[in-house]
Design a protein around this motif. Structure first.
Motif, PDB file in Angstrom:
ATOM      1  N   ALA A  66     -32.460  23.282 -25.026  1.00 16.09           N
ATOM      2  CA  ALA A  66     -33.050  22.110 -25.662  1.00 16.09           C
ATOM      3  C   ALA A  66     -33.840  22.534 -26.891  1.00 16.09           C
ATOM      4  O   ALA A  66     -34.148  23.719 -27.076  1.00 16.09           O
ATOM      5  N   LEU A  67     -34.157  21.554 -27.725  1.00 17.80           N
ATOM      6  CA  LEU A  67     -34.960  21.781 -28.915  1.00 17.80           C
ATOM      7  C   LEU A  67     -36.261  20.998 -28.811  1.00 17.80           C
ATOM      8  O   LEU A  67     -36.270  19.848 -28.390  1.00 17.80           O
ATOM      9  N   LEU A  68     -37.348  21.634 -29.201  1.00 15.69           N
ATOM     10  CA  LEU A  68     -38.654  20.983 -29.303  1.00 15.69           C
ATOM     11  C   LEU A  68     -39.180  21.134 -30.723  1.00 15.69           C
ATOM     12  O   LEU A  68     -38.828  22.088 -31.436  1.00 15.69           O
ATOM     13  N   LEU A  69     -40.038  20.213 -31.111  1.00 24.13           N
ATOM     14  CA  LEU A  69     -40.606  20.220 -32.450  1.00 24.13           C
ATOM     15  C   LEU A  69     -41.869  21.064 -32.465  1.00 24.13           C
ATOM     16  O   LEU A  69     -42.786  20.838 -31.673  1.00 24.13           O
ATOM     17  N   ARG A  70     -41.907  22.042 -33.370  1.00 23.10           N
ATOM     18  CA  ARG A  70     -43.056  22.941 -33.443  1.00 23.10           C
ATOM     19  C   ARG A  70     -44.089  22.465 -34.452  1.00 23.10           C
ATOM     20  O   ARG A  70     -45.290  22.594 -34.241  1.00 23.10           O
ATOM     21  N   ARG A  71     -43.648  21.908 -35.548  1.00 20.21           N
ATOM     22  CA  ARG A  71     -44.561  21.394 -36.566  1.00 20.21           C
ATOM     23  C   ARG A  71     -43.831  20.337 -37.390  1.00 20.21           C
ATOM     24  O   ARG A  71     -42.598  20.353 -37.504  1.00 20.21           O
ATOM     25  N   HIS A  72     -44.594  19.422 -37.960  1.00 16.69           N
ATOM     26  CA  HIS A  72     -43.997  18.435 -38.857  1.00 16.69           C
ATOM     27  C   HIS A  72     -45.076  17.796 -39.716  1.00 16.69           C
ATOM     28  O   HIS A  72     -46.254  17.799 -39.368  1.00 16.69           O
ATOM     29  N   GLU A  73     -44.655  17.248 -40.826  1.00 13.57           N
ATOM     30  CA  GLU A  73     -45.538  16.501 -41.704  1.00 13.57           C
ATOM     31  C   GLU A  73     -44.739  15.371 -42.352  1.00 13.57           C
ATOM     32  O   GLU A  73     -43.508  15.454 -42.474  1.00 13.57           O
ATOM     33  N   ILE A  74     -45.443  14.332 -42.744  1.00 15.53           N
ATOM     34  CA  ILE A  74     -44.816  13.197 -43.424  1.00 15.53           C
ATOM     35  C   ILE A  74     -45.425  13.092 -44.811  1.00 15.53           C
ATOM     36  O   ILE A  74     -46.653  13.006 -44.962  1.00 15.53           O
ATOM     37  N   ARG A  75     -44.549  13.131 -45.818  1.00 15.52           N
ATOM     38  CA  ARG A  75     -45.011  13.014 -47.196  1.00 15.52           C
ATOM     39  C   ARG A  75     -43.974  12.212 -47.979  1.00 15.52           C
ATOM     40  O   ARG A  75     -42.780  12.502 -47.912  1.00 15.52           O
ATOM     41  N   ASP A  76     -44.443  11.218 -48.715  1.00 14.69           N
ATOM     42  CA  ASP A  76     -43.563  10.372 -49.526  1.00 14.69           C
ATOM     43  C   ASP A  76     -42.442   9.771 -48.677  1.00 14.69           C
ATOM     44  O   ASP A  76     -41.278   9.745 -49.076  1.00 14.69           O
ATOM     45  N   ARG A  77     -42.796   9.311 -47.483  1.00 14.04           N
ATOM     46  CA  ARG A  77     -41.878   8.628 -46.561  1.00 14.04           C
ATOM     47  C   ARG A  77     -40.747   9.537 -46.049  1.00 14.04           C
ATOM     48  O   ARG A  77     -39.724   9.052 -45.579  1.00 14.04           O
ATOM     49  N   VAL A  78     -40.946  10.826 -46.093  1.00 10.87           N
ATOM     50  CA  VAL A  78     -39.969  11.785 -45.557  1.00 10.87           C
ATOM     51  C   VAL A  78     -40.677  12.697 -44.554  1.00 10.87           C
ATOM     52  O   VAL A  78     -41.730  13.257 -44.862  1.00 10.87           O
ATOM     53  N   LEU A  79     -40.095  12.814 -43.364  1.00 10.95           N
ATOM     54  CA  LEU A  79     -40.603  13.751 -42.367  1.00 10.95           C
ATOM     55  C   LEU A  79     -39.895  15.084 -42.556  1.00 10.95           C
ATOM     56  O   LEU A  79     -38.661  15.140 -42.622  1.00 10.95           O
TER      57      LEU A  79
END
Length: 240
Positions: free
Chosen positions: A57-70
């Motif tokens: 499986a895959l898990l999310l380690r980090r993310h950010e949202i900028r200018d309506r793009v994740l």
């Protein structure tokens, strides 16, 4: 999949133009340090639900949202570790469970959710077609294939092809605690009763279906406690 109440401070709903999640190698200390406990927990889960198996499986380690793009990064682990982390209420808050969701809408404006079979990890819960991201969902350049995952899960669970539905542009992100759902609204040409009947025929043709029933939601009065927050938060926004 999650149960239980979510406070406003634990959740957000965000409209996105796009999302890009890449696979990165990463050592998950939680999975290594608590291996014995995880294996025992998963063995109990399998003894209760025969349809559960320990894939990748895959898990999310980090993310950010900028200018309506994740933009974010995911890593590979085993499903047993994901289940333990989820069932133990996220002992490692640095990661998130992300998944792509087909928010299935009928021509008359009603939405349809599936009821998970008793032998699945999410037995009895009601939600839109979706599934755990897998390493096979990683495409060219090491980027997670959102559209491909959406297409596969929708077809497997409902028998519907994405190409026969009207797809909303962009995505809706619903974050509930450590869950990050990426929903795309898909509208069918059939009214809700006809669409439900078609999906039920597909379920009846399956030897071991993931879903056992389809429920029609026409308003918030149709909500119940078996619906995860990502479903109700999304629909509340759609119906606002």
């Amino acid at each position: 999949m999650q149960r239980g109440p979510t406070s406003a401070s634990d959740a957000e709903v965000v409209a996105l133009d796009d999302a890009e999640i890449t696979l990165e190698p990463w050592h998950w200390a939680f999975a290594a340090q608590r291996r014995g406990e995880i294996d025992r927990h998963f063995a109990r889960l399998q003894s209760e639900r025969s349809g559960v198996w320990n894939g990748r499986a895959l898990l999310l380690r980090r993310h950010e949202i900028r200018d309506r793009v994740l933009r974010g990064a995911c890593f590979e682990t085993d499903y047993a570790s994901l289940c333990a982390w989820r069932d133990w209420q996220f002992p490692d808050p640095a990661v998130s469970n992300f998944f792509v969701v087909a928010a299935l809408r009928a021509a008359d404006g009603a939405y349809l959710v599936g009821e998970m079979a008793a032998d699945t990890a999410a037995a009895g819960l009601l939600y839109f077609p979706c599934g755990t991201p897998e390493p096979d969902d990683i495409g060219a350049g090491g980027v997670f294939d959102l559209a491909g995952n959406l297409r596969r899960e929708l077809l497997e669970e409902t028998g519907l092809e994405v190409g026969e539905l009207e797809s909303e542009v962009g995505w809706t992100l619903v974050r509930d605690r450590r869950y990050v759902a990426l929903l795309k609204r898909l509208t069918a040409p059939q009214k809700a009763d006809e669409l439900r009947a078609r999906i039920m025929r597909h379920i009846a043709s399956e030897e071991r279906p993931e879903l056992i029933d389809i429920h029609i939601l026409r308003g918030s009065a149709d909500f119940n406690e078996r619906m995860p927050p990502f479903v109700t938060l999304f629909l509340e926004m759609m119906w606002r």
